[in-house]
Every structure is written in structure tokens, then in C-alpha cells.
Design a protein around this motif. Structure first.
Motif, mmCIF file in Angstrom:
data_model
loop_
_atom_site.group_PDB
_atom_site.id
_atom_site.type_symbol
_atom_site.label_atom_id
_atom_site.label_comp_id
_atom_site.label_asym_id
_atom_site.label_seq_id
_atom_site.Cartn_x
_atom_site.Cartn_y
_atom_site.Cartn_z
ATOM 1 N N GLU A 101 0.851 -1.194 0.000
ATOM 2 C CA GLU A 101 0.000 0.000 0.000
ATOM 3 C C GLU A 101 0.879 1.234 0.000
ATOM 4 O O GLU A 101 1.846 1.326 0.769
ATOM 5 N N LEU A 102 0.548 2.181 -0.864
ATOM 6 C CA LEU A 102 1.293 3.423 -0.992
ATOM 7 C C LEU A 102 0.454 4.561 -0.419
ATOM 8 O O LEU A 102 -0.734 4.680 -0.708
ATOM 9 N N ARG A 103 1.081 5.382 0.423
ATOM 10 C CA ARG A 103 0.391 6.549 0.974
ATOM 11 C C ARG A 103 1.160 7.801 0.583
ATOM 12 O O ARG A 103 2.388 7.848 0.705
ATOM 13 N N ARG A 104 0.434 8.795 0.080
ATOM 14 C CA ARG A 104 1.084 10.051 -0.272
ATOM 15 C C ARG A 104 0.199 11.211 0.155
ATOM 16 O O ARG A 104 -1.025 11.078 0.281
ATOM 17 N N ASN A 105 0.822 12.343 0.356
ATOM 18 C CA ASN A 105 0.109 13.546 0.784
ATOM 19 C C ASN A 105 -0.357 14.304 -0.452
ATOM 20 O O ASN A 105 0.431 14.950 -1.142
ATOM 21 N N GLY A 106 -1.655 14.216 -0.743
ATOM 22 C CA GLY A 106 -2.216 14.868 -1.905
ATOM 23 C C GLY A 106 -2.722 16.255 -1.609
ATOM 24 O O GLY A 106 -2.600 16.770 -0.482
ATOM 25 N N ALA A 107 -3.336 16.871 -2.599
ATOM 26 C CA ALA A 107 -3.839 18.247 -2.457
ATOM 27 C C ALA A 107 -4.942 18.340 -1.407
ATOM 28 O O ALA A 107 -5.100 19.373 -0.749
ATOM 29 N N LEU A 108 -5.725 17.253 -1.242
ATOM 30 C CA LEU A 108 -6.854 17.273 -0.298
ATOM 31 C C LEU A 108 -6.590 16.402 0.916
ATOM 32 O O LEU A 108 -7.518 16.023 1.626
ATOM 33 N N GLY A 109 -5.340 16.052 1.154
ATOM 34 C CA GLY A 109 -5.024 15.214 2.302
ATOM 35 C C GLY A 109 -4.358 13.919 1.859
ATOM 36 O O GLY A 109 -3.924 13.772 0.707
ATOM 37 N N TRP A 110 -4.278 12.999 2.762
ATOM 38 C CA TRP A 110 -3.599 11.750 2.467
ATOM 39 C C TRP A 110 -4.387 10.925 1.453
ATOM 40 O O TRP A 110 -5.607 10.829 1.524
ATOM 41 N N GLU A 111 -3.623 10.346 0.502
ATOM 42 C CA GLU A 111 -4.198 9.466 -0.508
ATOM 43 C C GLU A 111 -3.573 8.080 -0.357
ATOM 44 O O GLU A 111 -2.390 7.946 -0.034
ATOM 45 N N TYR A 112 -4.386 7.067 -0.626
ATOM 46 C CA TYR A 112 -3.944 5.689 -0.429
ATOM 47 C C TYR A 112 -4.152 4.904 -1.724
ATOM 48 O O TYR A 112 -5.202 5.014 -2.371
ATOM 49 N N PHE A 113 -3.136 4.099 -2.081
ATOM 50 C CA PHE A 113 -3.211 3.290 -3.295
ATOM 51 C C PHE A 113 -2.785 1.857 -2.976
ATOM 52 O O PHE A 113 -1.784 1.639 -2.291
ATOM 53 N N SER A 114 -3.579 0.923 -3.469
ATOM 54 C CA SER A 114 -3.235 -0.489 -3.347
ATOM 55 C C SER A 114 -2.442 -0.878 -4.597
ATOM 56 O O SER A 114 -2.987 -0.889 -5.707
ATOM 57 N N CYS A 115 -1.142 -1.162 -4.424
ATOM 58 C CA CYS A 115 -0.235 -1.353 -5.552
ATOM 59 C C CYS A 115 0.160 -2.820 -5.717
ATOM 60 O O CYS A 115 0.319 -3.549 -4.726
ATOM 61 N N THR A 116 0.342 -3.240 -6.967
ATOM 62 C CA THR A 116 0.836 -4.578 -7.272
ATOM 63 C C THR A 116 1.989 -4.468 -8.260
ATOM 64 O O THR A 116 2.018 -3.577 -9.122
#
Length: 583
Positions: A101-116
Motif C-alpha cells: 500500500e502506498l500513501r502520499r500527501n495529496g492536495a486534499l489530504g492523504w491518498e492511499y493506493f493499493s499497488c501490485t
């Protein structure tokens, strides 16, 4: 093999390297695979790994919009390094696939991505093709976070609930600054008479009261303390104690000060009374849940004592035993494992048996012999007293019926049955006795209901109606433990009472205490004026029996005559003393 730079995505892709550290690469025979990447509905990119270097081959529109279009080329985003590290590690291993899982700080707050990450077959050279996909899970994580917040917090006061309180404590213990030899403490607070607010003013007023109390308690906290609502009208405070008990007492005083002034609800001012119990940890390794349970055990004692209680060793064991007794008592009542014992009531001038007092007895296979003082208190606390009282009334009436059948006609004796104040408040006692008499075929005047002064004081009007209903069944009424309560003589005169039972605390040692002799004489004089019979409890010697008889006491009860005995022995005891002439 020649590597040729190529366009990565849509025609409006930025000029220059869209992702620092990645080289865009064009491999032969990639047309079909690029079409596959474009067809994937989630963000996807095709990477090429060779000689420890990664390069970007193709991306789809979703990947471009999500990761490349808004990329700040002047900064080195943390997730860039995370991708690189994970892809290189997987490419250099024998694993065919990986997920994270990737977490990054986006324009509207934290964003989460399930990566493979997965390796694709590639046979043209020693390099490896890697397919990277990322599914946006931000909305899912936000929903999970909100649900978790709801699960761990109280919707009314916005304070942590019981589960949230535990997590807050664990977080403070794990991450907070804790000086050497410091402790933590739990202060449990139970709002007294809260149910009366709901009953008299309605649930909205009760909610308003809880919200106001929560605000006041929160204002009394120190930095780092945690306040939670752990039950309907129960609050708890977690606090760091650098100075042990003195810190705890200081917090308790702040709590009492915060709740000291009345709370206005609509047009009514309510003074909030509370029971407070405290428990301190021995060290920071103590189980927080265990300390919370100890504080709750202390608050139960505080409700009885009316004082702030500090947990002492053994209290939790007592609470655990009460729980065991409650559980086993519930089973015993359902399976008919209790018995009645009968202690005779003796007519002092003649020595004849006038009746018996029915007393519950319990022999449990696991707990052994359980004292009535112990299991009746648990029954009253748990609400089982209603079921226990009904069982005792039915069984006592049936015992009289069985004695009558054995004797061939109704015996000239009755049975006294104790009524708990809690049962009187919660149960339809008159209906219970009516059914007992009807099912057994016994006349009402052979049953005597023993009540305490506290049962009358709690709700005099309700008690009066109940006693009148019992008199309609021709039953007798005895006031038990007379002299230990706070009876109003005017109300005593107006109630349909037939018998006063002098408490054993006055009787058993009265020959050595002139004051107690005076009290007994006063009660006998009062009973004579009100035309009431008197039974003296706790007669343990012949000397006491003769003294009470000389003073004009009509009936006695105690170990001098007999201890409580089983039903069959009680019948034989009556037969043996029938027409007995002397005490």
C-alpha cells in the motif's frame, strides 16, 4: 538491442522527464503490451529493469493523470523512492509478484493506493519487464477511518468509548513521556440516580445531563489525561501519576469541584452526585484493562459507602466471586437446585411452635455452601432477587400443603417469607402471593410477609398499596429487624402491620446491656399500644427466653430453640413440640 526513447502517454504529456530517476524506454515488439496497459482500468505502467536500472516503457491515461500530470519536478516525492525500492527488490528476487500500500500527501489530504508489481515474460534479452498497477483506495480508507472513529467513540459526548479508551491508554503508554518510577491511574466515575432524571424529565434531559457532565469533567483534566464514557452513566479518566496517590487525590478533588455546582436542565436545577473509585498501577507494565476493572470494582464499593474508594487487594477477587455466584445462581434457579430451611417461631408462654420462617439455602457443586448473606446480596444486585423471591413464596406455600397432606388436616402453623425491598419495587408481589396460595390450596392467613423498614421508607405510598393488597389476601405482615431503621411512628400506626420483629442486635446481648433492655421494653410497650404481636430474634439461651417472656414478649426465634432445618425435620419438630407447655 537498441533502446529508443518514446512517447509515454497522451499528447499533452509534459516535456522532459515526468518522473525523476526514471528513463523512458522503447523496446521492440511492445505494441501489443502497450495496448494491454492502455486497456487496464486502473493506473498501470510498464517498467523495464536491466543492470540494476529501471526505465519507464509505457503508461495508461489513468496512471498519467494520477501520478505524472501533477508531479512536482523540482521535488523528490517520498513515494518515488518507495516505488523504486520495491520494484528493484522484487526484480532482483525470484518472486513473480508483490503487493503493497502506498500513501502520499495529496492536495486534499492523504491518498492511499493499493499497488501490485508483477514480472512479465521477456525473452529478447536479459532485462525484465515489470507491470505496476495502483488502485485508488482513498475513499475506502476514509470510510474505514470514519467507521473506526464511530466504533471507538461515544456518539453523544464524542468521548472515547470503552474500546476507544483502551486504545488511547495503550497509545499513551507506548508513545508518551514517562519519567522513571512513574505510574498511571484510572479514576472511575458513576453518576448516582441518573435513571431518575430519565424517568422524571425524559431521555432528552438525560442526554443533556451527560453532555454537560462530560464537558465539566473534560475541563478538570490535566494535559495528557484521557476522559472516556465507558458506560451509560459511567465515565473514566486515565492519568499519569508522577507522585502516586497524591496526584490521584488531586485529580479526584478537581472532578468533585467540577461537578459541585448544580446543572440546569430546562427549568430544573440538578445537583450531580457521583461515586468515585480509583485504581493505581504498580508499574507501567500492568495490563490497563486490569486496572480499569479494579477501578470499576472500587466504584461499586463507593456507591455503598458514599466515599471515594481506592482499590485494595482482594476487591477484584470479590467481584469475580460475585460474578461466579451470579452465573451459578442463575443456573441453580433454572434447575431447582436451591432448598428452603425452616426455623421455628416459638410461642414463649406455652413453648408451642407458632410457625416457621422460610430461609433459602444453597449448596453448589462448584462453589460449595454459599451463605445466604452472600447470594441474596448478589441476587439483589443482579435482578435475580425477583426470581428467587417467587421461588421462595411458591415453595413455602407448597411445603405447608405437603405438611397438611401428611397430617391429614391443616396444621395450626404458618410460614414467614422474607420480601426484599428490590423485589417489592420491581415485581408484582401481590400477584405472586395470590398464585402461591391458589396453587397450594393454603389459606392466606397462614403466610406472613416479612418486610424491612427500608422497603417502606424508599416509597411509602407504593408500600402502603402493596400491604393493603396482601391484607386483601388475608395475609399477615411482619416488620423485620425493627429498631435498626428509621420508621416514622405515624406511618407505622397507619400501615396494616401485625407483627414487629425485634432485631437480634438488641436481643442477643441485652442481659449485659441496660440500654438494650430499655430499647426492648420500649418496643414491647409500643407494640402493646398499637395492638401488635412481637417476635424477638436471636434467642440463644434459656435465660434470654425467660427474660423476654417475663417482659411480655409473645414469640421468640433463635438457636436456643432450633437452627433452620429441612422441610421433613421441621414437620417432625412441630409434632414433637405440639402442646408443649414450658419454654
Amino acid at each position: 538491442m537498441e533502446i529508443v526513447p518514446a512517447r509515454i502517454g497522451p499528447s499533452d504529456s509534459p516535456i522532459g522527464d515526468p518522473l525523476e530517476g526514471f528513463t523512458r524506454t522503447r523496446l521492440p515488439d511492445m505494441a501489443e503490451k502497450e495496448q494491454w496497459v492502455a486497456a487496464i482500468p486502473q493506473a498501470a505502467a510498464l517498467m523495464y529493469f536491466r543492470d540494476g536500472q529501471l526505465s519507464l516503457v509505457a503508461v495508461n491515461d489513468c496512471f498519467y493523470r494520477t501520478f505524472l500530470k501533477t508531479l512536482d519536478l523540482s521535488a523528490k516525492p517520498p513515494h518515488h523512492e518507495e516505488w523504486r525500492r520495491r520494484m528493484v527488490k522484487m526484480a532482483m528476487s525470484d518472486r513473480r509478484a508483490s503487493a503493497f500500500e502506498l500513501r502520499r500527501n495529496g492536495a486534499l489530504g492523504w491518498e492511499y493506493f493499493s499497488c501490485t508489481i508483477g514480472q512479465l515474460p521477456w525473452v529478447h534479452d536479459e532485462g525484465r519487464l515489470i507491470l505496476f498497477t495502483a488502485l485508488d483506495r482513498t475513499n475506502d480508507r476514509v470510510t474505514e477511518k470514519n467507521l473506526r472513529r464511530e466504533l471507538l467513540s461515544d456518539g453523544l459526548t464524542a468521548l472515547p468509548n470503552r474500546a476507544g479508551f483502551g486504545e488511547e491508554i495503550e497509545d499513551r503508554l507506548a508513545n508518551g513521556p514517562w519519567p522513571e518510577h512513574s505510574q498511571f491511574g484510572i479514576i472511575a466515575i458513576d453518576l448516582s440516580r441518573f435513571s431518575r432524571v430519565n424517568e422524571s424529565l425524559g431521555p432528552m434531559a438525560g442526554d443533556e445531563l451527560l453532555i454537560t457532565v462530560a464537558k465539566r469533567l473534560k475541563s478538570s483534566l490535566r494535559q495528557g489525561d484521557v476522559l472516556a464514557r465507558i458506560g451509560g452513566n459511567d465515565f473514566a479518566i486515565f492519568s499519569r501519576l508522577n507522585n502516586g496517590m497524591s496526584d490521584c487525590i488531586h485529580i479526584v478533588q478537581r472532578v468533585k469541584d467540577a461537578l459541585g455546582s448544580p446543572i440546569r436542565l430546562s427549568d430544573v436545577q440538578i445537583r450531580v452526585d457521583c461515586a468515585i473509585g480509583c485504581a493505581l498501577s504498580v508499574n507501567l507494565d500492568d495490563d490497563p484493562d486490569d486496572v480499569v476493572r479494579k477501578a470499576q470494582a472500587a466504584v461499586k464499593i463507593a456507591k455503598r459507602s458514599g466515599k471515594v474508594e481506592i482499590y485494595r487487594n482482594g476487591v477484584l477477587k470479590e467481584a469475580q466471586r460475585r460474578f461466579s455466584i451470579e452465573s451459578r445462581l442463575r443456573t441453580a434457579l433454572a434447575q431447582g437446585c436451591l432448598t428452603l430451611a425452616f426455623q421455628p417461631l416459638i410461642h414463649l408462654p406455652t413453648g408451642e411452635v407458632n410457625g416457621f420462617e422460610a430461609l433459602a439455602r444453597w449448596e453448589d457443586p462448584d462453589l460449595g455452601t454459599v451463605s445466604p448473606v452472600e447470594f441474596i446480596a448478589v441476587a439483589e444486585e443482579s435482578g435475580l432477587i425477583t426470581q428467587l423471591g417467587r421461588w421462595a413464596a411458591y415453595e413455602a406455600a407448597q411445603a405447608l400443603s405437603r405438611w397438611d397432606a401428611k397430617f391429614g388436616q391443616p396444621l395450626p402453623v404458618g410460614v414467614n417469607i422474607n420480601l426484599s425491598p428490590i423485589q417489592m419495587a420491581r415485581d408484582d408481589v401481590a400477584s405472586m402471593f395470590e398464585e402461591s396460595l391458589r396453587y397450594s390450596g393454603v389459606a392466606g392467613n397462614r403466610l406472613t410477609a416479612e418486610i424491612t423498614e427500608s422497603a417502606i421508607i424508599a416509597d411509602p405510598e407504593k408500600a402502603r398499596k402493596l400491604l393493603v393488597a396482601l391484607k386483601d389476601l388475608q395475609m399477615l405482615i411482619a416488620m423485620d429487624d425493627f429498631g435498626t431503621g428509621y420508621s416514622n411512628l405515624a406511618s407505622l400506626h397507619s400501615l396494616p402491620i401485625d407483627i414487629l420483629k425485634i432485631d437480634r442486635s438488641f436481643v442477643s446481648s441485652m442481659l449485659d446491656d441496660k440500654d438494650k433492655v430499655a430499647i426492648v421494653r420500649t418496643i414491647l410497650s409500643l407494640a402493646e399500644s398499637l395492638h401488635l404481636h412481637v417476635t424477638a430474634e436471636g434467642i440463644e439461651t434459656q435465660k434470654l427466653a425467660h427474660a423476654l417472656q417475663t417482659m411480655g414478649c409473645g414469640y421468640g426465634q433463635g438457636y436456643y430453640f432450633a437452627r433452620p432445618m429441612p422441610e421433613a425435620e421441621a414437620y417432625d419438630y412441630w409434632r414433637a413440640r405440639w402442646n408443649f407447655e414450658t419454654v
